[in-house]
Design an enzyme around this catalytic site. Sequence first.
Site, mmCIF file in Angstrom:
data_model
loop_
_atom_site.group_PDB
_atom_site.id
_atom_site.type_symbol
_atom_site.label_atom_id
_atom_site.label_comp_id
_atom_site.label_asym_id
_atom_site.label_seq_id
_atom_site.Cartn_x
_atom_site.Cartn_y
_atom_site.Cartn_z
ATOM 1 N N SER A 2 0.714 -1.092 -0.041
ATOM 2 C CA SER A 2 -0.094 -0.011 -0.073
ATOM 3 C C SER A 2 0.815 1.101 -0.272
ATOM 4 O O SER A 2 1.962 1.439 0.446
ATOM 5 C CB SER A 2 -0.827 0.095 1.190
ATOM 6 O OG SER A 2 -1.712 -1.196 1.301
HETATM 7 N N1 SAH Z 1 -0.787 -4.605 4.003
HETATM 8 C C1 SAH Z 1 0.157 -4.996 2.838
HETATM 9 C C2 SAH Z 1 -1.074 -4.687 1.814
HETATM 10 C C3 SAH Z 1 -1.166 -5.810 0.811
HETATM 11 S S1 SAH Z 1 -2.145 -5.646 -0.584
HETATM 12 C C4 SAH Z 1 1.139 -4.439 2.557
HETATM 13 O O1 SAH Z 1 1.465 -3.498 3.600
HETATM 14 O O2 SAH Z 1 2.040 -4.672 1.786
HETATM 15 C C5 SAH Z 1 -3.637 -6.940 0.093
HETATM 16 C C6 SAH Z 1 -3.254 -8.330 0.390
HETATM 17 O O3 SAH Z 1 -4.432 -8.812 0.934
HETATM 18 C C7 SAH Z 1 -2.713 -9.108 -0.675
HETATM 19 O O4 SAH Z 1 -1.594 -9.603 -0.105
HETATM 20 C C8 SAH Z 1 -3.854 -9.918 -1.032
HETATM 21 O O5 SAH Z 1 -3.268 -11.387 -1.298
HETATM 22 C C9 SAH Z 1 -4.623 -10.187 0.516
HETATM 23 N N2 SAH Z 1 -5.896 -10.720 0.620
HETATM 24 C C10 SAH Z 1 -6.691 -10.499 -0.372
HETATM 25 N N3 SAH Z 1 -7.982 -11.146 0.192
HETATM 26 C C11 SAH Z 1 -7.656 -11.539 1.365
HETATM 27 C C12 SAH Z 1 -8.032 -12.636 2.241
HETATM 28 N N4 SAH Z 1 -9.436 -13.023 2.115
HETATM 29 N N5 SAH Z 1 -7.566 -12.691 3.605
HETATM 30 C C13 SAH Z 1 -6.266 -12.714 3.634
HETATM 31 N N6 SAH Z 1 -5.649 -11.887 2.967
HETATM 32 C C14 SAH Z 1 -6.213 -11.372 1.634
#
Ligand code: SAH
Length: 200
Positions: free
Chosen positions: A52
Amino acid sequence: MVEWQLRRRGIDDERVLAAMERVPRELFVPQHLREEAYSDAALPIGDGQTISQPYMVALISEQLALRGDERVLDVGTGSGYGAAVLAELAGEVHTIERIPKLAEWARGNLAAAGYADRVHLHVGDGTRGVPEHAPFAAIAVAAAALEAPPALYEQLELRGRMVVPVGGSKGQWLEVVVRTPEGPAVARTVSCRFVPLVAG
Ligand code: SAH
């Protein structure tokens, strides 16, 4: 980053600003993007996912209003960056990622940055929360849902807060949901754009 992207855009919680200053973001981006680690943007981390934008991580952290001793859940580990920032702000952090390969990468990133002992990483569907470690004082969701997942609300303490991007491809808002005896108190804050929260 802290001065130009965060403070000047209105992030004024000094604990959040200090946390953002402490966590080495370059350890949470793919090697070939290290030079862009502090740019004002989300960056690709593989599997169609992103780390993000720094401002969004700071805003979600600020909206959670943490004091330092809380148990927190971070849904959507991705790179692990958001979980590391939360580890600077809370007592115990659980984070859950549905893509095993990303979870393994995040585990390495968190260890390299010195957060291995402070962040508990789970692999699975975060829309169901992590009931065995509930209740949580705060829940941060880093992917957008059509509605705030009910199971996550159920895992909040009374007066606990969840920050979750809500909406679809046409538009999303960051919602702050507080658990109250009368039911969820919901406030819509800023518009945003996150990858989708995928159930199952
Ligand atoms: N907080 C992260 C942002 C990653 S983007 C960072 O700082 O890098 C969002 C993430 O949510 C992705 O890796 C995606 O695979 C995950 N995601 C999507 N749906 C999900 C779910 N139901 N349970 C767990 N993770 C999920």
